[in-house]
Motif scaffolding. Structure first.
Motif, PDB file in Angstrom:
ATOM      1  N   ARG A  80       0.835  -1.209   0.000  1.00  0.00           N
ATOM      2  CA  ARG A  80       0.000   0.000   0.000  1.00  0.00           C
ATOM      3  C   ARG A  80       0.868   1.256   0.000  1.00  0.00           C
ATOM      4  NH1 ARG A  80      -3.075   2.566  -1.917  1.00  0.00           N
ATOM      5  NH2 ARG A  80      -4.961   3.521  -1.114  1.00  0.00           N
ATOM      6  N   GLU A 131      -6.730  -7.645  -2.467  1.00  0.00           N
ATOM      7  CA  GLU A 131      -7.499  -6.538  -1.900  1.00  0.00           C
ATOM      8  C   GLU A 131      -6.683  -5.246  -1.926  1.00  0.00           C
ATOM      9  OE1 GLU A 131     -10.709  -4.545  -0.214  1.00  0.00           O
ATOM     10  OE2 GLU A 131     -10.594  -6.562  -1.086  1.00  0.00           O
ATOM     11  N   ARG A 158     -10.197  -2.552   3.753  1.00  0.00           N
ATOM     12  CA  ARG A 158      -9.472  -1.513   3.036  1.00  0.00           C
ATOM     13  C   ARG A 158      -9.037  -0.398   3.989  1.00  0.00           C
ATOM     14  NH1 ARG A 158      -7.003  -0.936  -1.889  1.00  0.00           N
ATOM     15  NH2 ARG A 158      -8.644  -2.238  -2.759  1.00  0.00           N
ATOM     16  N   ASP A 166      -5.204   0.682   5.057  1.00  0.00           N
ATOM     17  CA  ASP A 166      -4.736   2.061   4.980  1.00  0.00           C
ATOM     18  C   ASP A 166      -4.211   2.543   6.330  1.00  0.00           C
ATOM     19  OD1 ASP A 166      -5.040   2.721   2.281  1.00  0.00           O
ATOM     20  OD2 ASP A 166      -7.176   3.100   2.519  1.00  0.00           O
TER      21      ASP A 166
END
Length: 463
Positions: free
Chosen positions: A30, A56, A207, A211
């Motif tokens: 990410r 994902e 999600r 993050d």
């Protein structure tokens, strides 16, 4: 086909399972995306669930790199294919870095994959309750094999002060960069289930949680230094892995994709597409019917026992699948997909629910983990994967057992004197607990596609 250079790459490994590899890998991926890069996320070994989390994060999953399934050249070619168009490859290790397919060996380990692909390694080391002793742990991993290529360390579960205390000793004694630390924080906790982590679809607000992990690591991890390690990987060029098409074949194959049946190898699906198949996703949970005009079906593994009631309530689809298979529509059903084809499936509470009924018998929870690990599968009867004697590689990992698990093939544990009968293998069906890895024998995938093509030529499509 033109050879391409493998991208900058790094492996996130650890001394043992449970060290935090998956969550750290996801957070790193990410962060790389936020930095404007396009990462490809791979998983060492046969695990499906970690790739669901990678998917994902990235929107896609690059695939599994496994030194039991593939030789050195194939591993490199598979990495090139999975990372096509990406800026950097992040490879999540399996178990402990040196842990192989059998006790006392590194065969099939993350170390084997790193060595084969020339991938530098960053170790995620649990750091709680230790300081200078962490240098001894890191030094042991660096020196155990001279070609380990350990280039960095991330300390997991410690504070900034504890990281600072340990960094000096690790870098002085081991010559390995400490890239930062993961603080103790609930954001990095994910629940466990009988196959490891729960699937990505089952984590509430995943999600946002990913993050949040990335937000934390942005302050505690030197991402630029990690990227530098990846860019310093040895230059390797190879032709990306592809399989020649099966004549003019263009069968439509329905592939399960939902919460109940979501375990598949990206390499398997790519190979079916290379061979000419059009893959059409469908959901045994949510779709009232099979996709229109299909010539075959691929029932992937998963957790059908957790969704048994909903699967049972979708009666119209169950009956359509049963009728299509009775008509001779080609089908591959692996593990959870195999359980779905039986007459009944017992859920976690012990309640039995009706399933497709294409195969006789029921399934229920066994006495514990059944037939865990790698297998070499030898087909003993002609069928959809080819003639008797066809050999494929794959793995089993399941807690449920069936009344009848098939006897048309023999599964053997590598490096161990253990084997057992498995698989229902007919000209139109391969159904059983083994998850098969198609690049281990492309001819088996080719035979499946050919069977679907022949079925389609009969003009009796399902759906």
């Amino acid at each position: 086909m033109t050879a391409v250079a493998l991208p900058p790459r790094v492996m996130v490994s650890a001394p043992a399972s449970g060290s935090g590899k998956t969550v750290v890998t996801c957070a790193i991926v990410r962060l790389l995306q936020r930095a404007g890069m396009m990462p490809a996320a791979f998983k060492c070994g046969p695990d499906f669930i970690d790739q669901l989390f990678h998917r994902e994060v990235t929107g896609t999953a690059a695939g599994n790199l496994d030194a039991f399934f593939s030789d050195v050249h194939a591993l490199r070619a598979l990495m090139a294919r999975g990372a096509a168009g990406k800026d950097i490859a992040v490879v999540e290790g399996a178990m402990g870095f040196y842990d192989g397919m059998a006790p006392g060996t590194t065969d099939g380990s993350a170390y084997d994959v790193a060595r084969a692909t020339g991938t530098p390694v960053v170790l995620v080391v649990p750091a709680r309750g230790a300081s200078t002793s962490l240098a001894a742990t890191v030094q042991g991993f660096c020196r155990f094999r001279p070609d380990a290529n350990v280039r960095g360390v991330i300390l997991n579960g410690c504070s900034a002060h504890a990281c600072a205390y340990a960094t000096e000793a690790i870098e002085r004694e081991c010559g390995v960069a400490v890239l930062g630390y993961v603080p103790r924080d609930d954001a990095f906790a994910l629940e466990s289930r009988h196959l490891g982590l729960v699937t990505a679809d089952e984590v509430s607000g995943l999600r946002a949680r990913l993050d949040a992990m990335a937000d934390i690591l942005a302050d505690t991890l030197d991402l630029e230094r990690l990227v530098g390690i990846a860019r310093a990987a040895q230059p390797i060029s190879v032709e990306p892995y592809r399989t020649a098409p099966e004549r003019a074949a263009a069968p439509r194959i329905a592939v399960t994709r939902d919460e109940a049946c979501c375990f598949w190898y990206a390499e398997n699906l790519r190979m079916l597409q290379d061979l000419g198949a059009e893959l059409v996703p469908f959901s045994p949970l949510h779709d009232a019917a099979l996709p229109a005009g299909i010539d075959g079906v691929y029932l992937c593994g998963g957790y059908p026992e957790l969704h048994a009631r909903q699967l049972a309530e979708n009666r119209a689809l169950r009956e359509q699948i049963r009728d299509a298979l009775a008509d001779g529509m080609p089908c591959v059903a692996e593990c959870g997909g195999f359980l779905y084809l039986l007459e009944h499936l017992e859920d976690e509470a012990g309640v039995s629910w009706p399933m497709v009924g294409a195969l006789a018998g029921s399934s229920r929870r066994g006495r514990g983990l059944e037939h865990f690990g790698y297998i070499e599968l030898t087909v003993d009867r002609d069928g959809i994967y080819g003639s008797a004697g066809t050999v494929l590689r794959g793995h089993e990992f399941h807690y449920w057992r069936a009344d009848e698990e098939g006897s048309d093939a023999t599964a053997r544990k590598p490096r161990r004197d253990r084997s057992w009968p498995c698989l229902v293998h007919t000209p139109s069906l391969a159904a059983g607990f083994p998850h098969v890895y198609y690049p281990s024998n492309p001819d088996a995938a080719r035979a499946f596609v050919r069977a679907c093509e022949q079925y389609g030529k009969q003009g009796v499509h399902a759906g």
